[in-house]
Design a protein around this motif. Structure first.
Motif, PDB file in Angstrom:
ATOM      1  N   ALA A  32       0.748  -1.019   0.035  1.00 47.92           N
ATOM      2  CA  ALA A  32      -0.001   0.091   0.026  1.00 47.92           C
ATOM      3  C   ALA A  32       0.821   1.235   0.007  1.00 47.92           C
ATOM      4  CB  ALA A  32      -1.056  -0.022   1.116  1.00 47.92           C
ATOM      5  N   VAL A  33       2.018   1.299   0.752  1.00 47.71           N
ATOM      6  CA  VAL A  33       2.999   2.320   0.904  1.00 47.71           C
ATOM      7  C   VAL A  33       3.388   2.675  -0.505  1.00 47.71           C
ATOM      8  CG1 VAL A  33       4.859   3.260   2.195  1.00 47.71           C
ATOM      9  CG2 VAL A  33       3.318   2.155   3.410  1.00 47.71           C
ATOM     10  N   ARG A  34       4.085   1.406  -1.093  1.00 46.56           N
ATOM     11  CA  ARG A  34       4.505   1.787  -2.389  1.00 46.56           C
ATOM     12  C   ARG A  34       3.636   1.924  -3.482  1.00 46.56           C
ATOM     13  NH1 ARG A  34       9.924  -0.523  -1.344  1.00 46.56           N
ATOM     14  NH2 ARG A  34      10.066  -2.352  -0.424  1.00 46.56           N
ATOM     15  N   ALA A  35       2.374   1.750  -3.461  1.00 42.57           N
ATOM     16  CA  ALA A  35       1.537   2.029  -4.334  1.00 42.57           C
ATOM     17  C   ALA A  35       0.969   3.460  -4.349  1.00 42.57           C
ATOM     18  CB  ALA A  35       0.191   1.117  -4.350  1.00 42.57           C
ATOM     19  N   LYS A  36       0.864   3.869  -3.020  1.00 43.52           N
ATOM     20  CA  LYS A  36       0.697   5.229  -2.786  1.00 43.52           C
ATOM     21  C   LYS A  36       1.466   5.910  -1.723  1.00 43.52           C
ATOM     22  CE  LYS A  36      -3.395   8.109  -1.378  1.00 43.52           C
ATOM     23  NZ  LYS A  36      -4.861   7.961  -0.684  1.00 43.52           N
ATOM     24  N   PRO A  37       2.599   6.552  -1.941  1.00 45.81           N
ATOM     25  CA  PRO A  37       3.394   6.950  -0.913  1.00 45.81           C
ATOM     26  C   PRO A  37       2.801   8.028   0.115  1.00 45.81           C
ATOM     27  CG  PRO A  37       4.531   6.957  -2.968  1.00 45.81           C
ATOM     28  CD  PRO A  37       3.236   6.855  -3.240  1.00 45.81           C
ATOM     29  N   SER A  38       1.896   8.737  -0.401  1.00 48.39           N
ATOM     30  CA  SER A  38       0.979   9.367   0.596  1.00 48.39           C
ATOM     31  C   SER A  38      -0.145   8.799   1.148  1.00 48.39           C
ATOM     32  CB  SER A  38       0.755  10.861  -0.155  1.00 48.39           C
ATOM     33  OG  SER A  38      -0.462  10.341  -1.088  1.00 48.39           O
ATOM     34  N   VAL A  39      -0.102   7.423   1.385  1.00 47.80           N
ATOM     35  CA  VAL A  39      -1.093   6.624   2.044  1.00 47.80           C
ATOM     36  C   VAL A  39      -1.305   7.185   3.381  1.00 47.80           C
ATOM     37  CG1 VAL A  39       0.522   4.803   3.000  1.00 47.80           C
ATOM     38  CG2 VAL A  39      -1.907   4.391   2.448  1.00 47.80           C
ATOM     39  N   VAL A  40      -2.529   7.134   3.762  1.00 45.64           N
ATOM     40  CA  VAL A  40      -2.980   7.198   5.267  1.00 45.64           C
ATOM     41  C   VAL A  40      -3.288   6.029   5.807  1.00 45.64           C
ATOM     42  CG1 VAL A  40      -4.687   8.527   6.776  1.00 45.64           C
ATOM     43  CG2 VAL A  40      -4.011   9.518   4.415  1.00 45.64           C
ATOM     44  N   LEU A  41      -2.502   5.784   6.897  1.00 50.73           N
ATOM     45  CA  LEU A  41      -2.461   4.514   7.699  1.00 50.73           C
ATOM     46  C   LEU A  41      -3.188   4.505   8.840  1.00 50.73           C
ATOM     47  CD1 LEU A  41       1.037   3.160   7.009  1.00 50.73           C
ATOM     48  CD2 LEU A  41      -1.076   2.435   5.841  1.00 50.73           C
ATOM     49  N   HIS A  54      12.237   3.923  14.458  1.00 53.83           N
ATOM     50  CA  HIS A  54      13.238   3.165  13.312  1.00 53.83           C
ATOM     51  C   HIS A  54      12.830   3.320  11.903  1.00 53.83           C
ATOM     52  CE1 HIS A  54      14.026   0.790  17.050  1.00 53.83           C
ATOM     53  NE2 HIS A  54      12.607   0.547  17.338  1.00 53.83           N
ATOM     54  N   VAL A  55      11.709   4.259  11.561  1.00 49.29           N
ATOM     55  CA  VAL A  55      11.608   4.407  10.163  1.00 49.29           C
ATOM     56  C   VAL A  55      11.502   5.875   9.922  1.00 49.29           C
ATOM     57  CG1 VAL A  55      10.441   2.180   9.819  1.00 49.29           C
ATOM     58  CG2 VAL A  55       9.070   4.262  10.778  1.00 49.29           C
ATOM     59  N   ASN A  56      11.364   6.362   8.631  1.00 48.02           N
ATOM     60  CA  ASN A  56      11.423   7.863   8.410  1.00 48.02           C
ATOM     61  C   ASN A  56      10.071   8.554   8.114  1.00 48.02           C
ATOM     62  OD1 ASN A  56      10.660   6.431   5.948  1.00 48.02           O
ATOM     63  ND2 ASN A  56      11.928   7.725   4.520  1.00 48.02           N
ATOM     64  N   PHE A  57       9.021   8.236   9.120  1.00 47.92           N
ATOM     65  CA  PHE A  57       7.839   8.940   9.256  1.00 47.92           C
ATOM     66  C   PHE A  57       8.074  10.275   9.575  1.00 47.92           C
ATOM     67  CE2 PHE A  57       4.441   5.912   8.896  1.00 47.92           C
ATOM     68  CZ  PHE A  57       3.261   6.758   8.860  1.00 47.92           C
ATOM     69  N   LYS A 100      14.663  -0.864   6.201  1.00 42.70           N
ATOM     70  CA  LYS A 100      16.056  -0.624   6.239  1.00 42.70           C
ATOM     71  C   LYS A 100      16.834  -1.483   5.157  1.00 42.70           C
ATOM     72  CE  LYS A 100      16.618   0.314  11.151  1.00 42.70           C
ATOM     73  NZ  LYS A 100      16.585  -0.115  12.469  1.00 42.70           N
ATOM     74  N   LYS A 101      16.089  -2.485   4.853  1.00 40.08           N
ATOM     75  CA  LYS A 101      16.746  -3.539   3.813  1.00 40.08           C
ATOM     76  C   LYS A 101      16.068  -3.284   2.351  1.00 40.08           C
ATOM     77  CE  LYS A 101      17.692  -6.953   7.213  1.00 40.08           C
ATOM     78  NZ  LYS A 101      17.097  -8.132   8.093  1.00 40.08           N
ATOM     79  N   ALA A 102      14.944  -2.782   2.296  1.00 40.19           N
ATOM     80  CA  ALA A 102      14.282  -2.669   1.048  1.00 40.19           C
ATOM     81  C   ALA A 102      13.895  -1.320   0.922  1.00 40.19           C
ATOM     82  CB  ALA A 102      13.186  -3.668   0.959  1.00 40.19           C
ATOM     83  N   SER A 103      14.460  -0.180   1.321  1.00 41.08           N
ATOM     84  CA  SER A 103      14.197   1.405   1.348  1.00 41.08           C
ATOM     85  C   SER A 103      12.488   1.554   0.906  1.00 41.08           C
ATOM     86  CB  SER A 103      14.853   1.729  -0.120  1.00 41.08           C
ATOM     87  OG  SER A 103      14.657   0.869  -1.241  1.00 41.08           O
ATOM     88  N   LEU A 104      11.696   0.753   2.044  1.00 40.39           N
ATOM     89  CA  LEU A 104      10.455   1.153   1.959  1.00 40.39           C
ATOM     90  C   LEU A 104      10.306   2.613   2.850  1.00 40.39           C
ATOM     91  CD1 LEU A 104       7.410   0.522   1.611  1.00 40.39           C
ATOM     92  CD2 LEU A 104       7.550  -0.814   3.979  1.00 40.39           C
ATOM     93  N   ASP A 105       9.824   3.451   2.003  1.00 39.18           N
ATOM     94  CA  ASP A 105       9.801   4.885   2.391  1.00 39.18           C
ATOM     95  C   ASP A 105       8.346   5.206   2.763  1.00 39.18           C
ATOM     96  OD1 ASP A 105      10.279   7.667   2.277  1.00 39.18           O
ATOM     97  OD2 ASP A 105      10.217   7.896   0.285  1.00 39.18           O
ATOM     98  N   PHE A 106       8.757   5.798   4.424  1.00 35.55           N
ATOM     99  CA  PHE A 106       7.357   6.358   4.886  1.00 35.55           C
ATOM    100  C   PHE A 106       7.327   7.917   4.886  1.00 35.55           C
ATOM    101  CE2 PHE A 106       8.080   2.076   6.697  1.00 35.55           C
ATOM    102  CZ  PHE A 106       6.743   1.484   6.586  1.00 35.55           C
ATOM    103  N   SER A 107       8.107   8.548   4.294  1.00 32.81           N
ATOM    104  CA  SER A 107       8.204   9.864   4.587  1.00 32.81           C
ATOM    105  C   SER A 107       7.243  10.823   3.976  1.00 32.81           C
ATOM    106  CB  SER A 107       9.671  10.557   3.725  1.00 32.81           C
ATOM    107  OG  SER A 107       9.282  10.236   2.301  1.00 32.81           O
TER     108      SER A 107
END
Ligand code: PGA
Length: 264
Positions: free
Chosen positions: A23-32, A91-94, A52-59
């Motif tokens: 969901a995050v990769r499909a829509k980076p501006s996702v609302v969780l 631990h993530v880049n929220f 950390k390992k697969a650059s999943l981006d929460f920014s």
């Protein structure tokens, strides 16, 4: 409703993380919509690892947590603020300004505050993907039995069962919260998609009532039957009391064959 049966808690966490990360990769501006408790811990661990390992981006993502205890400030190690920081956000880049967790610091004006929490969700465009656990009494968020199925974010009085379930997390002698601020069942049902996770035998009765029982305010999670896009991800122990397990497996196989996009 899709019922995904997994072997154990580890697999439940991995499957949930797979769906959240897609969901995050499909829509980076996702609302969780995010949940706390022991059940989603494996999911958070896996999401941290994917970051950390697969650059999943929460920014660019936004989050709204379901609930918080009344009386516990964000620095209290038992608060859900603290839980989210230590198990996920640190631990993530929220982005800090896109994280929302109900306040545990309020002593007054609860209704006004809860309305503003609902407004924030609306302003963010609504929740795309809501994660839920389930209590032994069938609660989702802190919507204890007999919560209105149309309820919105509000102060909720906790049952003694819930208080007891949470006592184990609190140091001896510490005052145990009696109330929480929680999103309502109506708030949860407004999410576009819902994932509900359950593991362990102690959840089996609640899971069976939620999936196969009548819709009833006595079992808040049964309200999810009204939602068009709900996925239960449960381990064998939590699935123990379901009567239609073979059919759920068949539905999953046929979904993979005919409408795999539903599993993305
Ligand atoms: P748990 O809590 O994941 O710690 O079992 C779930 C809930 O009460 O919603």
């Amino acid at each position: 409703m899709l019922v995904v049966l997994k072997q154990d808690a580890r697999e439940v966490g991995q499957e949930a993380a797979r769906i959240v990360s897609a969901a995050v990769r499909a829509k980076p501006s996702v609302v969780l919509g995010l949940a706390t408790g022991s059940t989603p811990l494996g999911m958070y661990e896996e999401l941290v690892s994917l970051h950390k390992k697969a650059s999943l981006d929460f920014s660019k993502a936004t989050s709204f947590n379901l609930d918080e205890y009344v009386g516990l400030g964000p620095d209290n190690p038992q608060s859900f603020h603290h839980f989210m920081q230590s198990n996920f956000f640190s631990h993530v880049n929220f982005s800090k300004d896109r994280i929302h967790i109900p306040s545990g610091d309020l002593r007054t004006n609860y209704s006004e505050y809860c309305l503003s929490y609902e407004d924030e969700i609306k302003k963010a465009g609504g929740i795309d993907l809501q994660i839920l656990g389930i209590g032994r009494n069938g609660h989702i968020g802190f919507n204890e039995p007999n919560s209105s199925l149309a309820s919105r974010t509000r102060l909720k009085e906790l049952t003694l069962e819930t208080v007891e379930d949470n006592r184990r997390f609190l140091p001896k002698g510490e005052e145990i919260p009696e109330c929480a601020i929680t999103m309502g069942i109506g708030t949860i049902l407004d999410a576009r998609r819902i994932l509900i996770l359950a593991t362990g035998k102690s959840k089996a009765a609640a899971v069976a009532k939620a999936i196969e029982g009548p819709i009833s305010s006595s079992v808040s999670a049964s309200a999810l039957q009204l939602h068009p896009d709900v996925t239960f991800i449960i381990d064998e122990d939590a699935a123990y009391a379901l009567t239609q397990r073979d059919y759920y497996r068949r539905v999953l196989e046929l979904t993979k064959k005919y409408t795999p996009e539903k599993l993305a």
